[in-house]
Motif scaffolding. Sequence first.
Motif, PDB file in Angstrom:
ATOM      1  N   ASN A 102       8.952 112.963  13.976  1.00  0.00           N
ATOM      2  CA  ASN A 102       8.399 113.731  13.798  1.00  0.00           C
ATOM      3  C   ASN A 102       7.220 113.519  12.445  1.00  0.00           C
ATOM      4  OD1 ASN A 102       9.557 116.655  14.571  1.00  0.00           O
ATOM      5  ND2 ASN A 102      10.949 115.797  13.891  1.00  0.00           N
ATOM      6  N   TYR A 103       7.527 112.287  11.730  1.00  0.00           N
ATOM      7  CA  TYR A 103       7.046 111.624  10.718  1.00  0.00           C
ATOM      8  C   TYR A 103       5.761 111.594  11.148  1.00  0.00           C
ATOM      9  CZ  TYR A 103       6.263 107.247  13.085  1.00  0.00           C
ATOM     10  OH  TYR A 103       5.170 105.943  14.284  1.00  0.00           O
ATOM     11  N   LYS A 104       5.415 111.485  11.806  1.00  0.00           N
ATOM     12  CA  LYS A 104       2.985 111.422  12.471  1.00  0.00           C
ATOM     13  C   LYS A 104       2.783 112.741  11.876  1.00  0.00           C
ATOM     14  CE  LYS A 104       3.652 108.254  16.199  1.00  0.00           C
ATOM     15  NZ  LYS A 104       2.761 108.291  17.649  1.00  0.00           N
ATOM     16  N   GLU A 105       3.804 113.125  11.542  1.00  0.00           N
ATOM     17  CA  GLU A 105       2.846 114.950  11.312  1.00  0.00           C
ATOM     18  C   GLU A 105       2.935 114.974   9.536  1.00  0.00           C
ATOM     19  OE1 GLU A 105       4.854 117.927  12.695  1.00  0.00           O
ATOM     20  OE2 GLU A 105       5.448 117.108  14.801  1.00  0.00           O
ATOM     21  N   PHE A 106       3.917 113.867   8.832  1.00  0.00           N
ATOM     22  CA  PHE A 106       4.059 114.433   7.615  1.00  0.00           C
ATOM     23  C   PHE A 106       2.750 113.907   6.747  1.00  0.00           C
ATOM     24  CE2 PHE A 106       8.498 112.516   8.130  1.00  0.00           C
ATOM     25  CZ  PHE A 106       8.923 114.273   8.871  1.00  0.00           C
TER      26      PHE A 106
END
Length: 241
Positions: free
Chosen positions: A175-179
């Motif tokens: 999910n890091y691309k959403e951070f």
Amino acid sequence: MFRNQYDNDVSTWSPQGRIHQVEYAVEAVKQGSAAIGLRNNEYAILLGLKRSSGDLASYQKKLIKIDDHMGIAIAGLTSDARVLSNFMRTEAMRSKMLYDRPIPLQRIVTTIADKAQVNTQQYGRRPYGVGLLVIGYDETGPHLHELSPAGTGFEYYAMSIGARSQSAKTYLEKNYKEFATASLDELIRHGLLALRDTLQQDNELNTLNTSIGVAPGLLLQRQRVGMWLLWIQTHDGNKHT
């Protein structure tokens, strides 16, 4: 040759090119309860899973404020973390007294890394048995750094350390691309979901065992932590795997 012939002190290399005392210190970090750090374009946050040694004991502190713009999460030996956090506070105070400005985050991270590295090189010392997640805020924005007992430090978008931290890393990597563009609320939700993945079966996050810190800012009060935990329980009843 047995392994224990090369792990009596930190200045002895094994034939495989390893320093076992450093590896033991890294293992101590893995035995500590989980700590997680995340950042977006405006904030950096820390989450910690606190442990209690028994029903009659209080929960150990996982997040420590260093300065108004900086804080750390710890995993490993709490006593070693206390020594390092006191040193960091002293350095932060010295910067304000001498230069009338907050200490730059990169400087304190490098200083702590150098301090830890010395203990991996000189005979008669032992590595610090604690890992740190350091968050801070400066003119370029929020930052998250991880420091290991080996004296290495890296900057991350998200990171987890401690027991069962790999489960949290799996969630963060997915999910890091959403951070980067997430709001503070969404970032905290991601952090809590990742922290929950580090729990043993039949354990749940609650206001006693969960800590949340935000930079710039302070530790969130128990009441606000309870609000986030209620959201997690209401919107996602099943644990991630």
